[in-house]
Design a protein around this motif. Structure first.
Motif, PDB file in Angstrom:
ATOM      1  N   GLY A  13       0.784  -1.229   0.000  1.00 55.96           N
ATOM      2  CA  GLY A  13       0.000   0.000   0.000  1.00 55.96           C
ATOM      3  C   GLY A  13       0.813   1.275   0.000  1.00 55.96           C
ATOM      4  O   GLY A  13       0.250   2.359   0.039  1.00 55.96           O
ATOM      5  N   LEU A  14       2.142   1.193  -0.039  1.00 57.77           N
ATOM      6  CA  LEU A  14       2.974   2.384  -0.045  1.00 57.77           C
ATOM      7  C   LEU A  14       3.723   2.457  -1.364  1.00 57.77           C
ATOM      8  O   LEU A  14       4.621   1.652  -1.632  1.00 57.77           O
ATOM      9  CB  LEU A  14       3.956   2.356   1.125  1.00 57.77           C
ATOM     10  CG  LEU A  14       4.769   3.618   1.344  1.00 57.77           C
ATOM     11  CD1 LEU A  14       3.857   4.805   1.649  1.00 57.77           C
ATOM     12  CD2 LEU A  14       5.732   3.433   2.496  1.00 57.77           C
ATOM     13  N   ALA A  15       3.331   3.408  -2.194  1.00 66.54           N
ATOM     14  CA  ALA A  15       3.929   3.555  -3.519  1.00 66.54           C
ATOM     15  C   ALA A  15       5.313   4.194  -3.418  1.00 66.54           C
ATOM     16  O   ALA A  15       5.624   4.910  -2.471  1.00 66.54           O
ATOM     17  CB  ALA A  15       3.028   4.416  -4.397  1.00 66.54           C
ATOM     18  N   VAL A  16       6.126   3.936  -4.421  1.00 65.38           N
ATOM     19  CA  VAL A  16       7.454   4.531  -4.511  1.00 65.38           C
ATOM     20  C   VAL A  16       7.304   6.012  -4.846  1.00 65.38           C
ATOM     21  O   VAL A  16       6.463   6.396  -5.652  1.00 65.38           O
ATOM     22  CB  VAL A  16       8.286   3.827  -5.610  1.00 65.38           C
ATOM     23  CG1 VAL A  16       9.618   4.527  -5.826  1.00 65.38           C
ATOM     24  CG2 VAL A  16       8.507   2.376  -5.255  1.00 65.38           C
ATOM     25  N   CYS A  17       8.082   6.846  -4.199  1.00 65.56           N
ATOM     26  CA  CYS A  17       8.079   8.280  -4.493  1.00 65.56           C
ATOM     27  C   CYS A  17       8.585   8.467  -5.922  1.00 65.56           C
ATOM     28  O   CYS A  17       9.639   7.952  -6.296  1.00 65.56           O
ATOM     29  CB  CYS A  17       8.975   9.014  -3.502  1.00 65.56           C
ATOM     30  SG  CYS A  17       9.012  10.783  -3.746  1.00 65.56           S
ATOM     31  N   ASP A  18       7.826   9.190  -6.736  1.00 64.19           N
ATOM     32  CA  ASP A  18       8.189   9.308  -8.149  1.00 64.19           C
ATOM     33  C   ASP A  18       9.321  10.299  -8.404  1.00 64.19           C
ATOM     34  O   ASP A  18       9.845  10.374  -9.503  1.00 64.19           O
ATOM     35  CB  ASP A  18       6.969   9.670  -8.996  1.00 64.19           C
ATOM     36  CG  ASP A  18       6.272  10.923  -8.525  1.00 64.19           C
ATOM     37  OD1 ASP A  18       6.675  11.480  -7.491  1.00 64.19           O
ATOM     38  OD2 ASP A  18       5.297  11.344  -9.186  1.00 64.19           O
ATOM     39  N   SER A  19       9.718  11.071  -7.413  1.00 63.50           N
ATOM     40  CA  SER A  19      10.832  11.999  -7.591  1.00 63.50           C
ATOM     41  C   SER A  19      11.793  11.927  -6.397  1.00 63.50           C
ATOM     42  O   SER A  19      11.965  12.889  -5.659  1.00 63.50           O
ATOM     43  CB  SER A  19      10.301  13.421  -7.761  1.00 63.50           C
ATOM     44  OG  SER A  19       9.493  13.763  -6.658  1.00 63.50           O
ATOM     45  N   PRO A  20      12.435  10.763  -6.218  1.00 60.57           N
ATOM     46  CA  PRO A  20      13.275  10.590  -5.037  1.00 60.57           C
ATOM     47  C   PRO A  20      14.484  11.514  -5.000  1.00 60.57           C
ATOM     48  O   PRO A  20      14.928  11.906  -3.930  1.00 60.57           O
ATOM     49  CB  PRO A  20      13.699   9.127  -5.112  1.00 60.57           C
ATOM     50  CG  PRO A  20      13.616   8.790  -6.547  1.00 60.57           C
ATOM     51  CD  PRO A  20      12.467   9.600  -7.085  1.00 60.57           C
ATOM     52  N   LEU A  21      15.009  11.866  -6.140  1.00 61.05           N
ATOM     53  CA  LEU A  21      16.184  12.740  -6.155  1.00 61.05           C
ATOM     54  C   LEU A  21      15.825  14.120  -5.640  1.00 61.05           C
ATOM     55  O   LEU A  21      16.629  14.791  -5.006  1.00 61.05           O
ATOM     56  CB  LEU A  21      16.779  12.809  -7.559  1.00 61.05           C
ATOM     57  CG  LEU A  21      17.302  11.470  -8.100  1.00 61.05           C
ATOM     58  CD1 LEU A  21      17.822  11.634  -9.512  1.00 61.05           C
ATOM     59  CD2 LEU A  21      18.371  10.902  -7.194  1.00 61.05           C
ATOM     60  N   HIS A  23      13.902  14.730  -3.289  1.00 61.30           N
ATOM     61  CA  HIS A  23      13.781  14.645  -1.832  1.00 61.30           C
ATOM     62  C   HIS A  23      15.088  14.229  -1.158  1.00 61.30           C
ATOM     63  O   HIS A  23      15.097  13.970   0.039  1.00 61.30           O
ATOM     64  CB  HIS A  23      12.679  13.648  -1.455  1.00 61.30           C
ATOM     65  CG  HIS A  23      11.319  14.084  -1.889  1.00 61.30           C
ATOM     66  ND1 HIS A  23      10.635  15.089  -1.273  1.00 61.30           N
ATOM     67  CD2 HIS A  23      10.523  13.655  -2.893  1.00 61.30           C
ATOM     68  CE1 HIS A  23       9.473  15.254  -1.865  1.00 61.30           C
ATOM     69  NE2 HIS A  23       9.381  14.396  -2.850  1.00 61.30           N
ATOM     70  N   ASN A  24      16.206  14.150  -1.909  1.00 54.28           N
ATOM     71  CA  ASN A  24      17.490  13.718  -1.322  1.00 54.28           C
ATOM     72  C   ASN A  24      17.328  12.427  -0.546  1.00 54.28           C
ATOM     73  O   ASN A  24      17.751  12.303   0.601  1.00 54.28           O
ATOM     74  CB  ASN A  24      18.057  14.802  -0.404  1.00 54.28           C
ATOM     75  CG  ASN A  24      19.027  15.681  -1.115  1.00 54.28           C
ATOM     76  OD1 ASN A  24      19.678  15.290  -2.078  1.00 54.28           O
ATOM     77  ND2 ASN A  24      19.129  16.912  -0.655  1.00 54.28           N
ATOM     78  N   LYS A  25      16.697  11.447  -1.149  1.00 55.21           N
ATOM     79  CA  LYS A  25      16.289  10.183  -0.548  1.00 55.21           C
ATOM     80  C   LYS A  25      17.365   9.507   0.291  1.00 55.21           C
ATOM     81  O   LYS A  25      17.175   9.260   1.476  1.00 55.21           O
ATOM     82  CB  LYS A  25      15.795   9.248  -1.653  1.00 55.21           C
ATOM     83  CG  LYS A  25      15.505   7.842  -1.220  1.00 55.21           C
ATOM     84  CD  LYS A  25      15.084   6.993  -2.381  1.00 55.21           C
ATOM     85  CE  LYS A  25      16.190   6.529  -3.243  1.00 55.21           C
ATOM     86  NZ  LYS A  25      17.137   5.623  -2.663  1.00 55.21           N
ATOM     87  N   LEU A  32      18.009  10.408   9.136  1.00 59.13           N
ATOM     88  CA  LEU A  32      16.842  10.309  10.011  1.00 59.13           C
ATOM     89  C   LEU A  32      16.656   8.930  10.614  1.00 59.13           C
ATOM     90  O   LEU A  32      16.056   8.789  11.669  1.00 59.13           O
ATOM     91  CB  LEU A  32      15.574  10.717   9.259  1.00 59.13           C
ATOM     92  CG  LEU A  32      15.565  12.142   8.737  1.00 59.13           C
ATOM     93  CD1 LEU A  32      14.313  12.401   7.924  1.00 59.13           C
ATOM     94  CD2 LEU A  32      15.674  13.135   9.879  1.00 59.13           C
ATOM     95  N   GLN A  33      17.132   7.909   9.947  1.00 57.95           N
ATOM     96  CA  GLN A  33      16.979   6.524  10.391  1.00 57.95           C
ATOM     97  C   GLN A  33      15.543   6.237  10.811  1.00 57.95           C
ATOM     98  O   GLN A  33      15.292   5.611  11.836  1.00 57.95           O
ATOM     99  CB  GLN A  33      17.943   6.221  11.542  1.00 57.95           C
ATOM    100  CG  GLN A  33      19.381   6.363  11.150  1.00 57.95           C
ATOM    101  CD  GLN A  33      20.329   6.092  12.296  1.00 57.95           C
ATOM    102  OE1 GLN A  33      19.935   5.891  13.426  1.00 57.95           O
ATOM    103  NE2 GLN A  33      21.617   6.087  11.987  1.00 57.95           N
ATOM    104  N   GLY A  34      14.599   6.746  10.001  1.00 57.82           N
ATOM    105  CA  GLY A  34      13.195   6.581  10.331  1.00 57.82           C
ATOM    106  C   GLY A  34      12.459   5.711   9.337  1.00 57.82           C
ATOM    107  O   GLY A  34      11.244   5.661   9.337  1.00 57.82           O
ATOM    108  N   GLY A  35      13.181   5.040   8.468  1.00 56.39           N
ATOM    109  CA  GLY A  35      12.549   4.199   7.469  1.00 56.39           C
ATOM    110  C   GLY A  35      12.802   4.744   6.077  1.00 56.39           C
ATOM    111  O   GLY A  35      13.642   5.609   5.864  1.00 56.39           O
ATOM    112  N   GLN A  36      12.052   4.230   5.147  1.00 52.52           N
ATOM    113  CA  GLN A  36      12.193   4.660   3.765  1.00 52.52           C
ATOM    114  C   GLN A  36      11.577   6.041   3.592  1.00 52.52           C
ATOM    115  O   GLN A  36      10.647   6.419   4.305  1.00 52.52           O
ATOM    116  CB  GLN A  36      11.513   3.654   2.837  1.00 52.52           C
ATOM    117  CG  GLN A  36      12.169   2.292   2.889  1.00 52.52           C
ATOM    118  CD  GLN A  36      11.502   1.286   1.976  1.00 52.52           C
ATOM    119  OE1 GLN A  36      10.727   1.643   1.101  1.00 52.52           O
ATOM    120  NE2 GLN A  36      11.791   0.028   2.185  1.00 52.52           N
ATOM    121  N   ILE A  37      12.104   6.789   2.642  1.00 56.78           N
ATOM    122  CA  ILE A  37      11.670   8.172   2.448  1.00 56.78           C
ATOM    123  C   ILE A  37      10.171   8.247   2.164  1.00 56.78           C
ATOM    124  O   ILE A  37       9.501   9.181   2.600  1.00 56.78           O
ATOM    125  CB  ILE A  37      12.495   8.866   1.340  1.00 56.78           C
ATOM    126  CG1 ILE A  37      12.271  10.380   1.364  1.00 56.78           C
ATOM    127  CG2 ILE A  37      12.159   8.326  -0.034  1.00 56.78           C
ATOM    128  CD1 ILE A  37      12.841  11.047   2.566  1.00 56.78           C
TER     129      ILE A  37
END
Length: 79
Positions: A13-21, A23-25, A32-37
């Motif tokens: 249910g969590l789609a990949v961010c289409d513009s990861p660059l 967001h400095n993924k 942050l060590q809080g999970g995936q961006i």
């Protein structure tokens, strides 16, 4: 460069961010060590939505009337 982009988050249910660059993924995920961006973006959007609702609800204002004295007492269980 295309091979470096994430194809899936691996989370239902969590789609990949289409513009990861944008967001400095990789840097953010490491710092942050809080999970995936995508998770961090989703959580931030939910927190922003809640903040907007709280502005409408105004929970910091006093109650219009006092709650009943036994409001939280349940007849199902005695503590």
């Amino acid at each position: 460069m295309v091979g470096l982009l994430r194809k899936t988050t691996g989370l239902v249910g969590l789609a990949v961010c289409d513009s990861p660059l944008q967001h400095n993924k990789n840097k953010l995920e490491g710092l942050l060590q809080g999970g995936q961006i995508e998770e961090l973006i989703l959580q931030a959007e939910k927190e922003l939505s809640l903040a907007r609702k709280m502005m409408h609800w105004k929970p910091w204002e006093p109650l219009v009337e006092e709650p009943p004295a036994n409001q939280w007492k349940s007849s199902l269980c005695d503590f």
